[in-house]
Design an enzyme around this catalytic site. Structure first.
Site, PDB file in Angstrom:
ATOM      1  N   ASN A 127       0.853  -1.185   0.000  1.00 44.99           N
ATOM      2  CA  ASN A 127       0.000   0.000   0.000  1.00 44.99           C
ATOM      3  C   ASN A 127       0.897   1.246   0.000  1.00 44.99           C
ATOM      4  OD1 ASN A 127      -1.458   2.250   1.019  1.00 44.99           O
ATOM      5  ND2 ASN A 127      -3.080   0.873   1.674  1.00 44.99           N
ATOM      6  N   HIS A 173       1.049   6.264   1.776  1.00 42.92           N
ATOM      7  CA  HIS A 173       1.790   7.224   2.596  1.00 42.92           C
ATOM      8  C   HIS A 173       3.015   7.802   1.896  1.00 42.92           C
ATOM      9  CE1 HIS A 173      -1.182   6.886   5.539  1.00 42.92           C
ATOM     10  NE2 HIS A 173      -1.041   5.578   5.618  1.00 42.92           N
ATOM     11  N   HIS A 233      -5.523   3.704  -1.676  1.00 44.52           N
ATOM     12  CA  HIS A 233      -6.859   4.087  -1.179  1.00 44.52           C
ATOM     13  C   HIS A 233      -7.148   5.505  -1.641  1.00 44.52           C
ATOM     14  CE1 HIS A 233      -9.599   4.368   2.670  1.00 44.52           C
ATOM     15  NE2 HIS A 233     -10.227   4.723   1.564  1.00 44.52           N
ATOM     16  N   ARG A 287      -9.195   8.192  -1.018  1.00 42.08           N
ATOM     17  CA  ARG A 287     -10.167   8.634   0.000  1.00 42.08           C
ATOM     18  C   ARG A 287     -11.007   9.776  -0.538  1.00 42.08           C
ATOM     19  NH1 ARG A 287      -8.788   6.649   5.425  1.00 42.08           N
ATOM     20  NH2 ARG A 287     -10.491   7.967   6.102  1.00 42.08           N
ATOM     21  N   ARG A 335      -6.781  12.905   0.834  1.00 43.51           N
ATOM     22  CA  ARG A 335      -5.699  13.363   1.715  1.00 43.51           C
ATOM     23  C   ARG A 335      -4.343  12.789   1.312  1.00 43.51           C
ATOM     24  NH1 ARG A 335      -7.257  10.167   7.237  1.00 43.51           N
ATOM     25  NH2 ARG A 335      -9.225  11.218   6.877  1.00 43.51           N
ATOM     26  N   GLU A 377      -8.627   0.676  -3.071  1.00 46.24           N
ATOM     27  CA  GLU A 377      -9.493   0.712  -1.892  1.00 46.24           C
ATOM     28  C   GLU A 377     -10.384   1.932  -2.007  1.00 46.24           C
ATOM     29  OE1 GLU A 377      -6.178  -1.116   1.201  1.00 46.24           O
ATOM     30  OE2 GLU A 377      -6.996   0.893   1.513  1.00 46.24           O
ATOM     31  N   THR A 426      -8.314   3.640   8.323  1.00 48.50           N
ATOM     32  CA  THR A 426      -9.558   2.866   8.287  1.00 48.50           C
ATOM     33  C   THR A 426      -9.720   2.138   9.610  1.00 48.50           C
ATOM     34  OG1 THR A 426      -9.041   2.552   5.965  1.00 48.50           O
ATOM     35  CG2 THR A 426     -10.884   1.299   6.828  1.00 48.50           C
ATOM     36  N   GLU A 433     -11.277  -9.279   2.825  1.00 48.45           N
ATOM     37  CA  GLU A 433     -10.018  -8.922   3.472  1.00 48.45           C
ATOM     38  C   GLU A 433     -10.317  -8.762   4.946  1.00 48.45           C
ATOM     39  OE1 GLU A 433      -7.307  -6.239   1.583  1.00 48.45           O
ATOM     40  OE2 GLU A 433      -6.495  -5.557   3.495  1.00 48.45           O
ATOM     41  N   HIS A 462      -3.830  -4.518   7.642  1.00 53.07           N
ATOM     42  CA  HIS A 462      -3.932  -3.344   8.517  1.00 53.07           C
ATOM     43  C   HIS A 462      -3.049  -3.523   9.745  1.00 53.07           C
ATOM     44  CE1 HIS A 462      -5.340   0.383  10.198  1.00 53.07           C
ATOM     45  NE2 HIS A 462      -5.891   0.619   9.025  1.00 53.07           N
TER      46      HIS A 462
END
Ligand code: PXP
Length: 248
Positions: free
Chosen positions: A12, A15, A48, A50, A54, A75, A106, A156, A200
């Site tokens: 992922n 970030h 993801h 969002r 962000r 996502e 999340t 998931e 996660h």
């Protein structure tokens, strides 16, 4: 002789975009990170989009799809806006997640039981459009059963609660209880013919029991690896994670 089943590792890269957006420019580029992850042996890229954009932006998602030759797992929250974007971008996979604007990440699983009627047409449209759909759910029997009724092919399992307990040595018992829930949910998913993924909060220290969940096919890991990349580089962080998963 049984042959060990390799677990797919999805990276992922949200970030990387968080750091980029801190200065509003182009660096560091999530597409470059995805290509570096591929070079290090990642099996897929997760991002993801969002609602508040962000970290990952629409353009990132388009570029990841067009420029990175790995399966893209998008996502997204269950909104009409995200649905039309996903239908246009056609990612390999879509993972439907709950989303609250005020949350840092999340926080919980999708309530597939409560949202069953709403989820059905989303899952159907996305699957008709060629994306594999997974539901990001808490490890409970009711949630797995609902995912099956809704027609998702993949679940998931949310490992966030397990990961939180692992951080605190006084909560080792709670971590074991949560692991038992994850194991039971994975067993049930297998028996229902659902493919199981998990993710996660996973780290080098807590990944092994998750890699041992029955039938788990894919782990999606982000924040820890992007943080670790500051110290060792992304490639080394991913290779080390892979070694932990294989050793498990
Ligand atoms: N899987 C899902 C469905 C997620 O929402 C996230 C976080 O965006 C992850 C995996 C990765 O979590 P982490 O960044 O804590 O590794």
């Amino acid at each position: 002789m049984t042959v060990a089943r390799p677990i797919r590792l999805g990276i992922n890269i949200d970030h990387v975009a968080t750091v980029r957006n801190a200065r509003g420019g182009e660096h560091p580029c999530p597409v470059r990170a995805a290509l570096a992850a591929m070079e290090a042996g990642a099996d897929g890229i997760t991002a993801h989009l969002r609602e508040d954009r962000r970290h990952i932006k629409d353009r990132d998602m388009e570029r990841l799809r067009a420029e990175v030759p790995l399966p893209l797992n998008m996502e997204m929250a269950m909104t009409e806006e995200m649905l039309s974007l996903a239908l246009r971008i056609k990612p390999h996979a879509v993972c439907l997640v709950p989303e609250k604007r005020e949350e840092v990440t999340t926080e919980g699983g999708l309530d597939a039981v409560k949202l069953e009627a709403k989820l059905l047409p989303y899952v159907d449209k996305l699957q008709q459009n060629g994306s594999r759909v997974s539901l990001f759910i808490a490890p409970s029997e009711a949630q797995v059963q609902a995912a099956k009724r809704i027609g998702a092919r993949v679940i998931e399992l949310h490992t966030g609660a397990y990961a939180e307990y692992c951080l605190n040595p006084t909560q080792a018992g709670e971590a074991q209880t949560e692991l038992a829930h994850l194991t039971a949910a994975a067993h049930l998913a297998n028996s229902l013919g659902l493919e199981t993924h998990a993710g996660h909060g996973l780290t080098f220290a807590n990944v092994a029991p998750i890699a041992r969940l029955p039938g788990v096919m894919e782990l999606n890991i982000g924040h820890f690896l992007i943080g670790e990349a500051i110290f060792t580089g992304l490639g080394e962080a991913i290779r080390t994670m892979r070694r932990h998963i294989e050793a498990a």
